[in-house]
Design an enzyme around this catalytic site. Structure first.
Site, mmCIF file in Angstrom:
data_model
loop_
_atom_site.group_PDB
_atom_site.id
_atom_site.type_symbol
_atom_site.label_atom_id
_atom_site.label_comp_id
_atom_site.label_asym_id
_atom_site.label_seq_id
_atom_site.Cartn_x
_atom_site.Cartn_y
_atom_site.Cartn_z
ATOM 1 N N ASN A 34 0.827 -1.193 0.000
ATOM 2 C CA ASN A 34 0.000 0.000 0.000
ATOM 3 C C ASN A 34 0.867 1.251 0.000
ATOM 4 O OD1 ASN A 34 0.596 -0.762 2.760
ATOM 5 N ND2 ASN A 34 -0.953 0.669 3.481
ATOM 6 N N GLU B 288 0.245 5.332 0.640
ATOM 7 C CA GLU B 288 -0.691 6.379 1.063
ATOM 8 C C GLU B 288 -0.222 7.740 0.577
ATOM 9 O OE1 GLU B 288 -2.194 4.147 5.123
ATOM 10 O OE2 GLU B 288 -1.020 5.977 5.328
ATOM 11 N N CYS C 129 -4.002 0.550 -2.606
ATOM 12 C CA CYS C 129 -3.887 -0.665 -1.787
ATOM 13 C C CYS C 129 -2.828 -1.600 -2.360
ATOM 14 C CB CYS C 129 -5.224 -1.401 -1.748
ATOM 15 S SG CYS C 129 -6.572 -0.471 -1.002
ATOM 16 N N GLU D 287 -3.011 -4.840 -2.885
ATOM 17 C CA GLU D 287 -3.548 -5.786 -3.857
ATOM 18 C C GLU D 287 -3.623 -5.165 -5.249
ATOM 19 O OE1 GLU D 287 -5.765 -6.383 0.106
ATOM 20 O OE2 GLU D 287 -4.875 -4.740 -1.021
ATOM 21 N N CYS E 35 -10.195 -4.674 0.520
ATOM 22 C CA CYS E 35 -11.318 -3.742 0.522
ATOM 23 C C CYS E 35 -12.231 -4.053 -0.673
ATOM 24 C CB CYS E 35 -10.813 -2.300 0.455
ATOM 25 S SG CYS E 35 -10.158 -1.799 -1.163
ATOM 26 N N CYS F 215 -10.661 -3.378 -4.147
ATOM 27 C CA CYS F 215 -9.713 -4.428 -4.537
ATOM 28 C C CYS F 215 -10.449 -5.697 -4.937
ATOM 29 C CB CYS F 215 -8.732 -4.723 -3.408
ATOM 30 S SG CYS F 215 -7.514 -3.405 -3.182
#
Length: 157
Positions: free
Chosen positions: A61, A63, A72, A74, A112, A115
């Protein structure tokens, strides 16, 4: 009106019960947490993809203060695979995370919704269910196919 029961299949296992390749994929996902950039959430997620040609792609990830400009783990792995190996299906996806103390999570974490949708479309694109490994120190969840993460997914497109 009637109730409808939706069932999913998730296997729970320990690291020593995994195949050699699944164990390797989980370890790579754990290592990928070290590359995470998470100065806001302090939740470091790593992902490892195994492609059909046995190439391994890492993701983590990333940010950004301009929310939601981050990405993310994934999706960073899936999108990197799509850019670098567009003709290769994703066979396996392993996910691991470290908490705000830098400790590996006790329980498995799951992707999430965004994803999950990307995973569904990746499966549809290649016609192959993704073997999914969600790592936690106490247990690992293993499943075949994103429908086990998102049984009522949006996929008629």
């Amino acid at each position: 009106m009637k109730d409808v029961e939706v069932k999913i299949k998730i296997r729970e296992c320990q690291m020593e019960e995994l195949s050699d390749i699944d164990r390797a994929m989980v370890n790579i996902a754990v290592e990928a947490t070290d590359s995470s950039y998470a100065p806001y959430s302090h939740f470091h997620v790593g992902a490892a993809l195994l492609l059909a040609d046995n190439t391994i792609i890492r993701g983590c990830n990333q940010e950004n203060a301009a929310f939601p400009a981050g990405l993310c783990a994934e999706r960073s792995a899936i999108f990197a695979a799509g850019a670098q190996h567009p003709d290769q299906a994703v066979k396996t996806l392993a996910i691991a995370a470290r908490d705000h103390n830098g400790e590996l999570t006790e329980e498995p974490i799951s992707p999430c919704g965004t994803c999950r949708q990307v995973m569904i479309e990746t499966e549809k694109r290649f016609g192959l269910p993704i073997h999914i490994l969600l790592y936690g120190q106490k247990r690992i969840y293993m499943m075949d196919g994103t429908e086990n993460l998102m049984p009522l997914s949006f996929s008629d497109f």
